[in-house]
Enzyme design. Structure first.
Site, PDB file in Angstrom:
ATOM      1  N   GLU A   1       1.173  -1.365  -0.114  1.00 13.69           N
ATOM      2  CA  GLU A   1      -0.055   0.488   0.171  1.00 13.69           C
ATOM      3  C   GLU A   1       0.519   1.615   0.243  1.00 13.69           C
ATOM      4  O   GLU A   1       1.494   1.974   0.696  1.00 13.69           O
ATOM      5  CB  GLU A   1      -1.114   0.066   1.344  1.00 13.69           C
ATOM      6  CG  GLU A   1      -1.886  -1.243   1.532  1.00 13.69           C
ATOM      7  CD  GLU A   1      -3.335  -0.750   1.603  1.00 13.69           C
ATOM      8  OE1 GLU A   1      -4.657  -1.467   2.050  1.00 13.69           O
ATOM      9  OE2 GLU A   1      -2.808  -1.248   3.524  1.00 13.69           O
TER      10      GLU A   1
ATOM     11  N   GLU B   1      -3.824 -10.839  -0.018  1.00 13.42           N
ATOM     12  CA  GLU B   1      -4.719 -10.182   1.510  1.00 13.42           C
ATOM     13  C   GLU B   1      -6.276 -10.551   1.656  1.00 13.42           C
ATOM     14  O   GLU B   1      -6.318 -10.305   0.287  1.00 13.42           O
ATOM     15  CB  GLU B   1      -4.635  -9.068   2.089  1.00 13.42           C
ATOM     16  CG  GLU B   1      -3.659  -8.465   3.004  1.00 13.42           C
ATOM     17  CD  GLU B   1      -3.711  -7.702   2.879  1.00 13.42           C
ATOM     18  OE1 GLU B   1      -4.339  -6.372   3.386  1.00 13.42           O
ATOM     19  OE2 GLU B   1      -2.311  -6.604   3.644  1.00 13.42           O
TER      20      GLU B   1
END
Length: 768
Positions: A484, A548
């Site tokens: 991220e 994820e």
């Protein structure tokens, strides 16, 4: 006129001075100042006096090692302006200072406030600046150095310091470091004195590097991993890259070793001999090569070795076969110096072919989790015992892979995963989520570090330090560029650097999406529709492994099988990593003395930025008690499945989802239950090759099923003496299934009592 001219000149001078001043940056607020005098990253290793000590790998037995762990003097301030600026003075009075354990996080030792935040920075968002509310912790430690180290170079090693740290020895500045989670090493030879020495370290909690460390976890600070000194001869092994590959037939081992010999200033031992040897677990030597070297002007000289090992035992997550590599360096004339070092290596080949991730030529199924380093008592300082506990639970719940979210772990973790067999994604310590991330929302790329040239060296430094430190571990099958953090030009450059430095592993990067700088498409929480479209697309050239998915917060992980129904529908869908492994609660006591696990907003952080219980999203609780969702995960992740082919006749199909293991390594049993009670039981053998299936006929006694009762068939696969390990005990259940044979207990009850019976009493009504 003159007065006006002077005023204009003064104003102009003030403007120039103001502009210059605004460009002056504090060392802790300058992304172009990565570190000062910090050694280049290299493989984790220790020198020993014998081959046996290399194999035992106990740093404490090395005469070249001296631990500095223990009790240090410590003082803390909430604002950097209040810090002791001359903290390094040898005559400083520290009588009023406290004591602190090292390694530790100072917030869990009674200093400052632990803060949990996911995305929002815990400091003002104005990179690279931090502001005035910047806590500072200052450490001091006295130590002595053995006399037999006088002719050696002495390196000071910090496993990880969370914060910007300034290091002094005996009042002299040694260096500075910012990046946490990889080693910070400094050559302190020229700063040492005979007898007592003083090490002083001042750590700023926040710094420009904090913008790159915006992970979803507790923001803890301080010297959080092992601290030690290690001595090195003037001509010594400094680094090595061991590649334990396989030939195209995945039969023979292709071994190569690049060993870097470093000479320090004052070296007078220009000639030497390097020997590289491999030993199997019985101690038998299976490879040995010796080469002489002559050191020249360069401080580093590379010596290369290569050879083939016939019929090598291969390493995989299921068969973690390791060989001991011992590197012997002998140098000098007259007075000869011999040192030994090395590591355990595993022969395996990782490839991407036909849009599949292969290990040893076999497409594997990634049954993974994300794991933070977290101890409920000590925070980011973890122990061998806790690491082994995690590995044991993962193995017992059929987890075979771990993404190290989102930073390099303690070096011991990799050694244990090599030994016990877990596939790892090693991830660089980079997350700038608070500045924006791809595929989530619009963000300003003119201010985002990933897109600015002045921040590029800091990104590359973290990636390179990870690769260089961890490159010799068999368990690492994938590198990750970060999490991220945008997909700026620096990540394209980093991808190319890794591929040039290490061609033995693929690189993944979720922020790349399907850009070229990722070998694996690794989305985060994709929608089912997205998964189905990728699964059905025959033009895809990269495997799909979710970095994820299946967020494990609360009583979660329901409908988990739906994911694997899609994953198993297509060859290039290969699994993913659940978010995440452990609740990051901090063990504490309330005012009544009752133990509870604190989360964001607790421990004094209520009025600070916090994301409350978002930190408690693991498959296991903070004390490692499995949550209910983990049993659902275990069921879907089980490596052996059973299907009913003709259950009335006792015919079942055994599907082997292991990648390398025959099911004959396990015990199988079945039980026939009548209305929940066992009326018949037996065992059976299942000899099924990996990725294959076979029909098995069980003996079900027809004479015991001649009434209208409910009959269920339970099947279990358990660990045998042949397959038991230190983390998988004998008789542990790795797979199970239940089939309805005939009848329905509850339907029979309803049919027998179809009319509702109502009984009225004075103070109650009973329905039956």
């Amino acid at each position: 006129m003159f007065s006006r001219l002077v005023s204009l000149c003064t104003a102009a001078l003030l403007l120039v001075n103001s502009t210059v001043f605004s460009q002056i940056k504090n060392d802790w607020e300058n992304p172009q100042l990565l570190d000062v005098n910090k050694e280049a990253s290299h493989a984790s290793f220790m020198l020993f006096n014998s081959q046996q000590d290399v194999v035992a790998d106990d740093y404490g037995k090395s005469p070249f090692h001296q631990s500095l762990n223990g009790t240090w003097k410590f003082t803390y301030v909430d604002k950097y302006s209040d810090r002791i600026k001359d903290f390094y003075r040898t005559d400083l009075n520290t009588g009023a200072w406290k004591e602190i354990a090292v390694p530790s996080n100072w917030e869990l030792q009674g200093f400052g406030v632990p803060i949990y935040t996911n995305i929002v920075y815990p400091h003002p968002k104005n990179p690279p600046y931090i502001g005035e509310n910047n806590p500072v912790g200052t450490y001091r430690k006295e130590f002595t150095v053995a006399d037999n180290w006088n002719d050696k170079e002495v390196i000071l090693h910090f496993g990880s310091i969370s914060g910007c740290a300034f290091i002094y020895v005996n009042g002299q500045k040694v260096g500075m470091t910012k990046a946490s989670k990889t080693a910070a090493e400094f050559n302190i030879t020229n700063y040492l004195q005979k007898g007592k020495n003083l090490l002083a370290v001042q750590v700023f909690r926040w710094h420009d590097g904090s913008y790159l460390e915006d992970q979803d976890f507790w923001r803890f600070s301080g010297i959080e991993r092992n601290v030690f000194l290690f001595a090195m001869p003037k001509a010594t092994v400094w680094d090595y890259f061991l590649k334990a590959d396989l030939d195209p037939q995945y039969k023979n081992g292709l071994f190569s070793a690049d060993v870097n010999v470093r000479q320090f200033a004052g070296n007078d031992q220009n000639n030497g001999t390097l020997t590289v040897e491999l030993f199997d677990k019985q101690g038998k030597k299976i490879f040995s090569q010796k080469k002489e070297y002559v050191l020249g002007k360069d401080s580093i000289q590379k010596v290369s070795f290569a050879g083939t090992i016939k019929n090598v035992l291969k390493w995989s997550g299921e068969t973690p076969n390791l060989y001991n590599c011992v590197i012997t360096n002998t140098s000098g004339k007259g007075v000869v110096t011999t040192t030994y070092t090395g590591i355990k290596v595993g022969f395996r080949k990782v490839e991407i072919k036909s849009a599949q991730l292969l290990v040893n030529g076999v497409p594997i199924e990634v049954r993974g989790v994300n794991r933070h380093e977290h101890d409920a008592v000590t925070g980011h300082t973890t122990s061998r015992e806790l690491m082994l506990k995690d590995i044991q639970l993962m193995k017992q719940f059929n987890i075979n892979a771990v993404r190290l979210s989102h930073y390099p772990n303690d070096p011991l973790w990799y050694k244990l995963c090599d030994e016990y067999g877990l596939y790892l994604v090693d991830e660089a310590n980079i997350e700038t989520h608070g500045m924006g991330a791809e595929f989530q929302a619009w963000f300003d790329k003119t201010k985002h570090p990933a897109y600015l040239a002045e921040w590029a060296p800091a990104h590359l430094d973290r990636i390179k330090r990870m690769v260089e430190r961890d490159k010799n571990h068999a368990s690492i099958i994938i590198w990750s560029l970060g999490n991220e953090c945008g997909n700026g030009p620096v990540f394209h450059d980093a991808y190319k650097w890794i591929k040039e430095r290490d061609n033995s592993r693929p690189v993944q990067f979720e922020q790349a999406g399907e850009d070229w700088n990722t070998d694996i498409v690794c989305p985060m929480y994709p929608r089912v529709g997205h998964m189905k479209r990728y699964a059905d697309d025959k033009t895809k050239t990269r495997p799909y492994i979710m970095c994820e998915y299946s967020h494990a917060m609360g009583n979660s992980n329901g409908n988990f099988r739906e994911y694997f129904d899609i994953i198993r529908s297509s060859k290039h869908m290969q699994g993913g990593f659940i978010w995440d492994w452990v609740d990051q609660g901090v063990q504490t006591k309330d005012l009544n003395g009752k133990t509870f696990y604190a989360y964001g907003g607790d421990l004094g952080a209520f009025y600070w930025q916090n994301d409350e219980n978002g930190v408690a999203d693991g498959l296991v609780s903070s004390d490692r008690t499995p949550d209910p969702g983990l049993y659902e995960v275990k069921k879907v992740y089980q490596p052996i499945d059973f299907y009913a082919k003709d259950i009335a006749k006792g015919i079942i199909t055994v599907k082997n989802r292991f990648d390398f293991t025959n099911t004959n390594q396990y015990n199988f049993a079945y039980a026939l239950l009548r209305n929940g009670e066992t009326v018949h039981a037996g065992v059976f053998k299942a000899d099924v090759l990996p990725h294959a299936e076979k029909d098995i006929t069980l003996e079900l006694p027809a004479d015991k099923m001649n009434d209208d009762a409910e009959y269920m068939l339970n099947i279990v696969a358990t660990v045998s003496h042949q397959s038991e390990t230190a983390v998988l005990p004998f008789n542990h259940v790795i797979a199970n299934e239940q089939f309805a044979v005939k009848g329905n207990y509850f339907q029979a009850i309803v049919a027998a009592k179809s009319e509702l019976q109502i009984k009225k009493e004075t103070d109650k009504i009973t329905f039956q």
